[in-house]
Design a protein around this motif. Structure first.
Motif, mmCIF file in Angstrom:
data_model
loop_
_atom_site.group_PDB
_atom_site.id
_atom_site.type_symbol
_atom_site.label_atom_id
_atom_site.label_comp_id
_atom_site.label_asym_id
_atom_site.label_seq_id
_atom_site.Cartn_x
_atom_site.Cartn_y
_atom_site.Cartn_z
ATOM 1 N N ALA A 7 0.827 -1.210 0.000
ATOM 2 C CA ALA A 7 0.000 0.000 0.000
ATOM 3 C C ALA A 7 0.861 1.259 0.000
ATOM 4 O O ALA A 7 0.406 2.322 -0.398
ATOM 5 N N ASN A 8 2.112 1.141 0.434
ATOM 6 C CA ASN A 8 3.018 2.289 0.472
ATOM 7 C C ASN A 8 4.152 2.061 -0.515
ATOM 8 O O ASN A 8 4.874 1.069 -0.426
ATOM 9 N N PHE A 9 4.300 2.984 -1.454
ATOM 10 C CA PHE A 9 5.297 2.854 -2.521
ATOM 11 C C PHE A 9 5.540 4.222 -3.129
ATOM 12 O O PHE A 9 4.865 5.198 -2.799
ATOM 13 N N ARG A 10 6.483 4.272 -4.051
ATOM 14 C CA ARG A 10 6.744 5.482 -4.832
ATOM 15 C C ARG A 10 6.412 5.208 -6.285
ATOM 16 O O ARG A 10 6.765 4.157 -6.825
ATOM 17 N N SER A 11 5.771 6.177 -6.921
ATOM 18 C CA SER A 11 5.604 6.176 -8.373
ATOM 19 C C SER A 11 6.313 7.410 -8.913
ATOM 20 O O SER A 11 6.546 8.385 -8.180
ATOM 21 N N TYR A 12 6.640 7.359 -10.191
ATOM 22 C CA TYR A 12 7.424 8.418 -10.811
ATOM 23 C C TYR A 12 6.691 8.912 -12.049
ATOM 24 O O TYR A 12 6.397 8.127 -12.946
ATOM 25 N N LEU A 13 6.403 10.199 -12.067
ATOM 26 C CA LEU A 13 5.714 10.820 -13.189
ATOM 27 C C LEU A 13 6.730 11.684 -13.923
ATOM 28 O O LEU A 13 7.229 12.683 -13.381
ATOM 29 N N VAL A 14 7.076 11.284 -15.146
ATOM 30 C CA VAL A 14 8.155 11.892 -15.912
ATOM 31 C C VAL A 14 7.574 12.700 -17.077
ATOM 32 O O VAL A 14 6.715 12.202 -17.813
ATOM 33 N N ARG A 15 8.055 13.933 -17.230
ATOM 34 C CA ARG A 15 7.712 14.684 -18.438
ATOM 35 C C ARG A 15 8.739 14.301 -19.500
ATOM 36 O O ARG A 15 9.942 14.241 -19.231
ATOM 37 N N HIS A 16 8.264 14.040 -20.707
ATOM 38 C CA HIS A 16 9.185 13.625 -21.780
ATOM 39 C C HIS A 16 10.314 14.631 -21.945
ATOM 40 O O HIS A 16 10.190 15.807 -21.618
ATOM 41 N N GLY A 17 11.414 14.142 -22.490
ATOM 42 C CA GLY A 17 12.580 14.985 -22.727
ATOM 43 C C GLY A 17 12.354 15.964 -23.873
ATOM 44 O O GLY A 17 11.326 15.959 -24.555
ATOM 45 N N GLU A 18 13.343 16.818 -24.068
ATOM 46 C CA GLU A 18 13.298 17.834 -25.130
ATOM 47 C C GLU A 18 13.053 17.171 -26.485
ATOM 48 O O GLU A 18 13.707 16.188 -26.827
ATOM 49 N N PRO A 28 3.539 14.064 -38.409
ATOM 50 C CA PRO A 28 2.531 14.031 -37.341
ATOM 51 C C PRO A 28 3.208 14.244 -35.985
ATOM 52 O O PRO A 28 4.277 13.688 -35.718
ATOM 53 N N ASP A 29 2.594 15.051 -35.138
ATOM 54 C CA ASP A 29 3.200 15.383 -33.856
ATOM 55 C C ASP A 29 3.452 14.139 -33.006
ATOM 56 O O ASP A 29 4.417 14.092 -32.240
ATOM 57 N N ARG A 30 2.615 13.110 -33.140
ATOM 58 C CA ARG A 30 2.803 11.872 -32.375
ATOM 59 C C ARG A 30 4.154 11.219 -32.669
ATOM 60 O O ARG A 30 4.661 10.448 -31.866
ATOM 61 N N LEU A 31 4.721 11.529 -33.837
ATOM 62 C CA LEU A 31 5.976 10.905 -34.256
ATOM 63 C C LEU A 31 7.204 11.771 -33.996
ATOM 64 O O LEU A 31 8.319 11.380 -34.338
ATOM 65 N N ARG A 32 7.024 12.953 -33.398
ATOM 66 C CA ARG A 32 8.156 13.862 -33.153
ATOM 67 C C ARG A 32 9.104 13.227 -32.140
ATOM 68 O O ARG A 32 8.710 12.901 -31.021
ATOM 69 N N PRO A 33 10.371 13.052 -32.524
ATOM 70 C CA PRO A 33 11.337 12.370 -31.650
ATOM 71 C C PRO A 33 12.037 13.342 -30.697
ATOM 72 O O PRO A 33 11.929 14.566 -30.825
ATOM 73 N N LEU A 34 12.794 12.765 -29.789
ATOM 74 C CA LEU A 34 13.635 13.562 -28.914
ATOM 75 C C LEU A 34 14.776 14.197 -29.707
ATOM 76 O O LEU A 34 15.247 13.646 -30.698
ATOM 77 N N THR A 35 15.228 15.332 -29.221
ATOM 78 C CA THR A 35 16.430 15.963 -29.758
ATOM 79 C C THR A 35 17.650 15.323 -29.099
ATOM 80 O O THR A 35 17.520 14.458 -28.216
ATOM 81 N N ARG A 36 18.831 15.776 -29.444
ATOM 82 C CA ARG A 36 20.056 15.294 -28.796
ATOM 83 C C ARG A 36 19.965 15.550 -27.289
ATOM 84 O O ARG A 36 20.302 14.690 -26.483
ATOM 85 N N GLU A 37 19.493 16.736 -26.890
ATOM 86 C CA GLU A 37 19.337 17.051 -25.465
ATOM 87 C C GLU A 37 18.317 16.112 -24.815
ATOM 88 O O GLU A 37 18.509 15.653 -23.693
ATOM 89 N N GLY A 38 17.239 15.833 -25.497
ATOM 90 C CA GLY A 38 16.229 14.918 -24.983
ATOM 91 C C GLY A 38 16.773 13.511 -24.788
ATOM 92 O O GLY A 38 16.457 12.843 -23.794
ATOM 93 N N VAL A 63 5.978 9.166 -29.668
ATOM 94 C CA VAL A 63 7.369 8.715 -29.792
ATOM 95 C C VAL A 63 8.275 9.371 -28.762
ATOM 96 O O VAL A 63 9.102 8.699 -28.132
ATOM 97 N N ARG A 64 8.141 10.669 -28.549
ATOM 98 C CA ARG A 64 9.044 11.365 -27.636
ATOM 99 C C ARG A 64 8.947 10.837 -26.198
ATOM 100 O O ARG A 64 9.933 10.839 -25.477
ATOM 101 N N CYS A 65 7.775 10.389 -25.809
ATOM 102 C CA CYS A 65 7.623 9.816 -24.466
ATOM 103 C C CYS A 65 8.264 8.432 -24.396
ATOM 104 O O CYS A 65 8.997 8.131 -23.450
ATOM 105 N N ALA A 66 7.980 7.605 -25.381
ATOM 106 C CA ALA A 66 8.568 6.262 -25.398
ATOM 107 C C ALA A 66 10.097 6.349 -25.414
ATOM 108 O O ALA A 66 10.772 5.617 -24.676
ATOM 109 N N GLU A 67 10.643 7.258 -26.213
ATOM 110 C CA GLU A 67 12.102 7.405 -26.284
ATOM 111 C C GLU A 67 12.680 7.875 -24.950
ATOM 112 O O GLU A 67 13.816 7.553 -24.626
ATOM 113 N N THR A 68 11.913 8.612 -24.170
ATOM 114 C CA THR A 68 12.389 9.107 -22.875
ATOM 115 C C THR A 68 12.601 7.970 -21.889
ATOM 116 O O THR A 68 13.541 8.005 -21.089
#
Length: 160
Positions: A7-18, A28-38, A63-68
């Protein structure tokens, strides 16, 4: 919550990289990949979450989220699971349900993350590192301390 997680744990909510400028991307925006910084931020996530208990790695289908989270999944021997509840425009309810489900890493978009934070703040959850009027930086991670299966506190970790 499943019975396989306490019942007690940590979850992690990550915003995708650059991922560069939306208006400069021609596909299509869904396919926009991460940059080098990302990609650097994605690799840094492995170190940021070193030693953290993680049962599942969930991501927006963009894509950018999956790549993160792919470097983290590779390092942990886990599969990246795309879920629509984390997609841009999905709202906070689905994402909140996922982070309450057990020790997960959930990668999403700024609008979803900010909506989740608004809900949590409205419930009185203390969110250390949240600055009024500023959104979560790309590549940053919210550590959500869950007690009795619900977020009880959160703290922001900067991008790696």
């Amino acid at each position: 919550m499943t019975s396989e997680h306490p019942a007690n744990f940590r979850s992690y909510l990550v915003r995708h990289g650059e991922a560069g400028w939306r208006h400069a991307w021609e596909g299509p925006d869904r396919l926009r990949p991460l940059t080098r910084e990302g990609r650097r931020q994605a690799a840094g996530l492995v170190g940021i979450l070193e030693g953290a208990e993680v049962a599942r790695i969930l991501t927006s289908p963009f894509v950018r989220c999956a790549e993160t989270v792919e470097p983290l999944a590779t390092a942990r021997g886990l599969t990246v699971e795309p879920v629509v509840q984390l997609a841009e425009g999905a709202g906070p309810e689905g994402a909140l349900g996922l982070v309450k489900s057990g020790p997960v890493v959930a990668c999403s978009h700024g609008d979803v993350i900010e909506a989740v934070l608004e809900v949590l703040a409205g419930q009185g959850v203390r969110l250390a590192g949240r600055a009024a009027g500023l959104e979560t930086l790309k590549g940053a991670t919210w550590v959500l301390e869950c007690r009795d299966g619900a977020p009880a506190a959160g703290r922001l970790l900067p991008p790696g």
